[in-house]
Design a protein around this motif. Structure first.
Motif, PDB file in Angstrom:
ATOM      1  N   LEU A   6       0.713  -1.159   0.037  1.00 37.94           N
ATOM      2  CA  LEU A   6       0.137   0.076  -0.086  1.00 37.94           C
ATOM      3  C   LEU A   6       1.002   1.298   0.037  1.00 37.94           C
ATOM      4  O   LEU A   6       0.633   2.297  -0.858  1.00 37.94           O
ATOM      5  CB  LEU A   6      -0.972   0.060   1.331  1.00 37.94           C
ATOM      6  CG  LEU A   6      -2.061   1.156   1.378  1.00 37.94           C
ATOM      7  CD1 LEU A   6      -3.118   0.622   2.239  1.00 37.94           C
ATOM      8  CD2 LEU A   6      -1.227   2.263   2.323  1.00 37.94           C
ATOM      9  N   GLU A  10       1.345   4.444  -2.721  1.00 34.16           N
ATOM     10  CA  GLU A  10       1.187   5.782  -2.629  1.00 34.16           C
ATOM     11  C   GLU A  10       2.457   6.486  -2.897  1.00 34.16           C
ATOM     12  O   GLU A  10       2.159   7.559  -3.333  1.00 34.16           O
ATOM     13  CB  GLU A  10       0.883   5.894  -1.149  1.00 34.16           C
ATOM     14  CG  GLU A  10      -0.379   5.359  -0.365  1.00 34.16           C
ATOM     15  CD  GLU A  10      -1.606   5.912  -1.115  1.00 34.16           C
ATOM     16  OE1 GLU A  10      -2.244   6.687  -0.549  1.00 34.16           O
ATOM     17  OE2 GLU A  10      -2.017   5.472  -2.291  1.00 34.16           O
ATOM     18  N   ARG A 219     -12.613  -4.564  -0.165  1.00 34.34           N
ATOM     19  CA  ARG A 219     -13.068  -3.519  -0.789  1.00 34.34           C
ATOM     20  C   ARG A 219     -14.191  -3.513  -1.787  1.00 34.34           C
ATOM     21  O   ARG A 219     -13.814  -4.513  -2.456  1.00 34.34           O
ATOM     22  CB  ARG A 219     -11.888  -2.504  -1.401  1.00 34.34           C
ATOM     23  CG  ARG A 219     -10.790  -2.352  -0.082  1.00 34.34           C
ATOM     24  CD  ARG A 219      -9.360  -1.849  -1.135  1.00 34.34           C
ATOM     25  NE  ARG A 219      -9.600  -0.476  -1.527  1.00 34.34           N
ATOM     26  CZ  ARG A 219      -8.751   0.171  -2.464  1.00 34.34           C
ATOM     27  NH1 ARG A 219      -7.694  -0.484  -2.785  1.00 34.34           N
ATOM     28  NH2 ARG A 219      -8.855   1.567  -2.745  1.00 34.34           N
ATOM     29  N   VAL A 291      -7.578   4.831  -0.487  1.00 37.96           N
ATOM     30  CA  VAL A 291      -6.445   4.224   0.020  1.00 37.96           C
ATOM     31  C   VAL A 291      -6.205   4.446   1.739  1.00 37.96           C
ATOM     32  O   VAL A 291      -5.966   3.563   2.605  1.00 37.96           O
ATOM     33  CB  VAL A 291      -5.008   3.928  -0.521  1.00 37.96           C
ATOM     34  CG1 VAL A 291      -4.026   3.467   0.426  1.00 37.96           C
ATOM     35  CG2 VAL A 291      -5.205   3.373  -1.704  1.00 37.96           C
TER      36      VAL A 291
END
Length: 306
Positions: A6, A10, A219, A291
């Motif tokens: 993750l 980013e 998700r 996120v």
């Protein structure tokens, strides 16, 4: 998705994220962080704890611009209000990976959250300034000095001048009238190495701390079948939770958009209770459209060994 994956995603997103035009001739957030890191290297002793901590601050101080950046209709200018606080939340999620090393995670977190106040400290009222200095002193003798290093390194117009980099003013552009004509490739390359090292370290922490407890975040858009899928993969002793459950009443589902923030807080709180009690499998099935909405859950996972 592991936390390391993750965070890596980013950092990749920062490479195409634009910034406010009147402060940033370098244009993109990733380049900005690279230039800040380059300046901080020059201000600190190689291999020192201060340098390691400040490089972490450089890497994470603007990651919160991903969920907060917006382009205003009036003039088309770019804003990132509240990004420092969001950046601190990203850091809180990864900080456990750096505990036990020669890094003061509380110092790094404070500098990340306060970097905008530090940037404009000369405009701060004396009473507020003294409170900031007292907090920095409580964290360590040189923390305020580190903050002043960061303030100096964060000045991109000065960076371009000091390194002979050029940019032009684009009068036709509605959002970014400062366009870089040069890039400091060495600074960017070295910063890529810093980011790789950070990701590798988080990944090693994940591998070494992995046990028999797991957190699963599902998700998806509303109605796509998250609950059904969660039920199909839930283990015998697993627990499921979703923000939607906050709106379930004896009379059925009663959604109130004005209470959505309260509902998300309730979901996080209930999830933490499950983790604190040692539930072997915890599944949270929310939309998680952005996120950053998952960051708090990663923080809890690190805290409770999931």
């Amino acid at each position: 998705m592991a936390l390391s994956d993750l965070i890596q995603g980013e950092f990749e997103a920062l490479k195409s994220l634009r910034q406010r035009k009147d402060y940033h001739p370098e244009k993109y957030v990733f380049d900005h962080e690279a230039y800040v890191a380059h300046s901080l290297r020059q201000m600190t002793e190689d291999g020192s704890r201060e340098q390691r901590e400040l490089l972490l601050v450089a890497a994470f101080h603007d990651i919160g611009k991903i969920p907060t950046t917006d382009r205003k209709a009036n003039g088309g200018y770019i804003t990132s209000y509240g990004h420092a606080e969001k950046s601190r939340k990203y850091w809180n999620a990864v900080a456990p990976a750096f505990e036990g090393l020669d890094v003061r995670t509380d110092v790094v977190g404070w500098l990340i959250e306060e970097h905008m106040n530090l940037k404009f400290s000369d405009r701060m009222k004396d009473r507020k300034l003294q409170k900031k200095k007292q907090k920095a002193k409580a964290l360590g003798d040189r923390v305020w000095t580190m903050g002043q290093f960061f303030k100096q390194a964060d000045d991109m117009l000065a960076f371009f001048e000091n390194h002979g980099l050029d940019y032009r003013e684009d009068a036709d552009a509605s959002d970014d009238h400062l366009e870089p004509l040069d890039r400091h490739e060495e600074a960017i390359g070295r910063f890529e190495d810093v980011i790789s090292g950070i990701i590798d370290h988080i990944r090693s922490f994940e591998e070494s701390s992995g046990g028999n407890k797991e957190l699963i975040l599902l998700r998806g858009v509303p109605g796509c079948g998250k609950t059904t899928f969660a039920e199909s993969i839930r283990s015998r002793h697993g627990e499921m939770i979703a923000t939607d459950e906050f709106f379930e009443t004896d009379g059925g589902y009663d959604f109130d958009p004005s209470k959505l923030g309260e509902a998300h807080e309730w979901c996080r709180s209930e999830t933490e209770k499950m983790m604190e009690s040692g539930t072997p499998q915890v599944m949270v099935h929310n939309t998680f459209t952005q996120v950053w909405e998952m960051i708090a859950y990663y923080s809890m996972a690190a805290k409770y060994g999931y």
